[in-house]
Design a protein around this motif. Sequence first.
Motif, mmCIF file in Angstrom:
data_model
loop_
_atom_site.group_PDB
_atom_site.id
_atom_site.type_symbol
_atom_site.label_atom_id
_atom_site.label_comp_id
_atom_site.label_asym_id
_atom_site.label_seq_id
_atom_site.Cartn_x
_atom_site.Cartn_y
_atom_site.Cartn_z
ATOM 1 N N ALA A 34 0.836 -1.202 0.000
ATOM 2 C CA ALA A 34 0.000 0.000 0.000
ATOM 3 C C ALA A 34 0.874 1.257 0.000
ATOM 4 O O ALA A 34 0.593 2.216 -0.724
ATOM 5 C CB ALA A 34 -0.940 -0.011 1.204
ATOM 6 N N LEU A 35 1.935 1.244 0.791
ATOM 7 C CA LEU A 35 2.823 2.423 0.843
ATOM 8 C C LEU A 35 3.459 2.689 -0.520
ATOM 9 O O LEU A 35 3.589 3.834 -0.952
ATOM 10 C CB LEU A 35 3.921 2.231 1.898
ATOM 11 N N LYS A 36 3.858 1.611 -1.190
ATOM 12 C CA LYS A 36 4.440 1.758 -2.541
ATOM 13 C C LYS A 36 3.439 2.424 -3.481
ATOM 14 O O LYS A 36 3.771 3.290 -4.272
ATOM 15 C CB LYS A 36 4.831 0.383 -3.101
ATOM 16 N N GLU A 37 2.194 1.990 -3.379
ATOM 17 C CA GLU A 37 1.138 2.546 -4.233
ATOM 18 C C GLU A 37 0.919 4.031 -3.920
ATOM 19 O O GLU A 37 0.734 4.843 -4.830
ATOM 20 C CB GLU A 37 -0.158 1.745 -4.024
ATOM 21 N N LEU A 38 0.961 4.379 -2.647
ATOM 22 C CA LEU A 38 0.772 5.787 -2.264
ATOM 23 C C LEU A 38 1.894 6.644 -2.854
ATOM 24 O O LEU A 38 1.661 7.749 -3.345
ATOM 25 C CB LEU A 38 0.750 5.950 -0.746
ATOM 26 N N LYS A 153 -5.595 12.477 -2.272
ATOM 27 C CA LYS A 153 -5.420 11.696 -1.044
ATOM 28 C C LYS A 153 -6.579 10.701 -0.885
ATOM 29 O O LYS A 153 -6.397 9.595 -0.392
ATOM 30 C CB LYS A 153 -5.376 12.655 0.147
ATOM 31 N N GLY A 154 -7.752 11.111 -1.341
ATOM 32 C CA GLY A 154 -8.910 10.220 -1.275
ATOM 33 C C GLY A 154 -8.724 9.014 -2.175
ATOM 34 O O GLY A 154 -9.006 7.877 -1.796
ATOM 35 N N TYR A 155 -8.223 9.271 -3.370
ATOM 36 C CA TYR A 155 -7.959 8.175 -4.308
ATOM 37 C C TYR A 155 -6.904 7.234 -3.719
ATOM 38 O O TYR A 155 -7.032 6.006 -3.803
ATOM 39 C CB TYR A 155 -7.488 8.747 -5.643
ATOM 40 N N ALA A 156 -5.884 7.839 -3.108
ATOM 41 C CA ALA A 156 -4.794 7.045 -2.515
ATOM 42 C C ALA A 156 -5.345 6.114 -1.427
ATOM 43 O O ALA A 156 -4.974 4.932 -1.361
ATOM 44 C CB ALA A 156 -3.730 7.977 -1.949
ATOM 45 N N GLY A 157 -6.230 6.630 -0.603
ATOM 46 C CA GLY A 157 -6.823 5.811 0.458
ATOM 47 C C GLY A 157 -7.598 4.633 -0.110
ATOM 48 O O GLY A 157 -7.479 3.496 0.365
ATOM 49 N N ASP A 158 -8.365 4.897 -1.163
ATOM 50 C CA ASP A 158 -9.135 3.817 -1.790
ATOM 51 C C ASP A 158 -8.221 2.747 -2.382
ATOM 52 O O ASP A 158 -8.509 1.561 -2.315
ATOM 53 C CB ASP A 158 -10.045 4.382 -2.891
ATOM 54 N N LYS A 159 -7.115 3.193 -2.961
ATOM 55 C CA LYS A 159 -6.152 2.244 -3.536
ATOM 56 C C LYS A 159 -5.545 1.365 -2.445
ATOM 57 O O LYS A 159 -5.338 0.168 -2.639
ATOM 58 C CB LYS A 159 -5.039 3.017 -4.260
ATOM 59 N N ALA A 160 -5.244 1.999 -1.320
ATOM 60 C CA ALA A 160 -4.664 1.226 -0.201
ATOM 61 C C ALA A 160 -5.637 0.123 0.220
ATOM 62 O O ALA A 160 -5.241 -1.039 0.378
ATOM 63 C CB ALA A 160 -4.358 2.155 0.969
#
Length: 321
Positions: A34-38, A153-160
């Motif tokens: 998840a961190l990598k994706e962020l 940031k919202g998109y990032a949270g959903d990806k995580a």
Amino acid sequence: MNTLKYYERQDLLIGTFITQRIYGENAENAAIKALKELEYIEEKMSFFRKDSDVSKINSNSGENSVRVNKDTIHVILQAKKYGNISQGAFDITVAPIVKSWGIFTQSQKVPSDSEIKSNLKLVDYNYIEIDEKQYCVKLRKKGQMIDLGGIAKGYAGDKAVQIYKENGIKSAFINLGGDILALGEKPNGLAWKVGIQNPNMDIDSYIGIASVKDKAVVTSGAYQRYFVQDNQKYHHIIDPRTGYPSQSDLISATIIADISIIGEALSTPAFVMGLEESIKMIKKLDGVEAIFMTKDENIHATSRLLKSFTLSDKSKKINWI
Ligand code: AMP
Ligand code: MG
């Protein structure tokens, strides 16, 4: 498997604190992925990185269409959608104004009236031209810029959360600088409890607690980022109609939705629009709940939260909407 075992870590990443608490066998692996994706999302969507998709779009405004990543296209399309829903209170082309205020930089200052007026001519999300098939974006007017700071940031949270699911995780909690996402329920079968920050009090003081499962809880407020000039406070959320920090009757707007990109793209404009207009906007949308705090410290919440939102100060009453 001991269902109560969890993996927790905190990182300073994408300009904010990220806390992950993940239950299950594969938790550490999921957290690292998840961190990598962020980081990847930050690389593509940062306003400040020269090689980001956003910078490429901005530096080609009025001239060229730029091929970008499909995640970037998705976020821009969502931004336009919520631009429409909020009747322009959410507008990612507010970037030249955000820039002139120096938001997120060392040199925050009040711009001149004439600077604001001339930049306002560049603010209109309808001038973002998107070719979905070719993944291309063009800003019609020279000098136009986009800033995804109110939504990425919202998109990032959903990806995580998506990554947690792909890794077999059924129960997790992630906090991205105040954007909270709860996957599933706690291993003991209860809902996650999310504190809604009181903007007038110290950090970790809550106006109330929301109990959620499979939801995102996102808050926008003037208290989150601001500077002071000549004894006047200037916050970071701009009213795209005036070019100045918004001056509504709200001091915080919290949105509870199934995914955090919706929470992000609604909490920022709600804060700009004020109580009355925001209520009208939220009422038209399915699966979206809201908690508002007005300047006079009254709390307003959508009535579907009746069973799941409680105030910390029991002497106060919620105005159910
Ligand atoms: P948030 O903290 O999610 O409410 O978003 C605030 C950030 O979004 C600011 O720091 C700006 O980068 C950007 N922004 C400010 N005003 C607006 C607006 N009216 N519409 C869209 N983005 C905005
Ligand atoms: Mg936002």
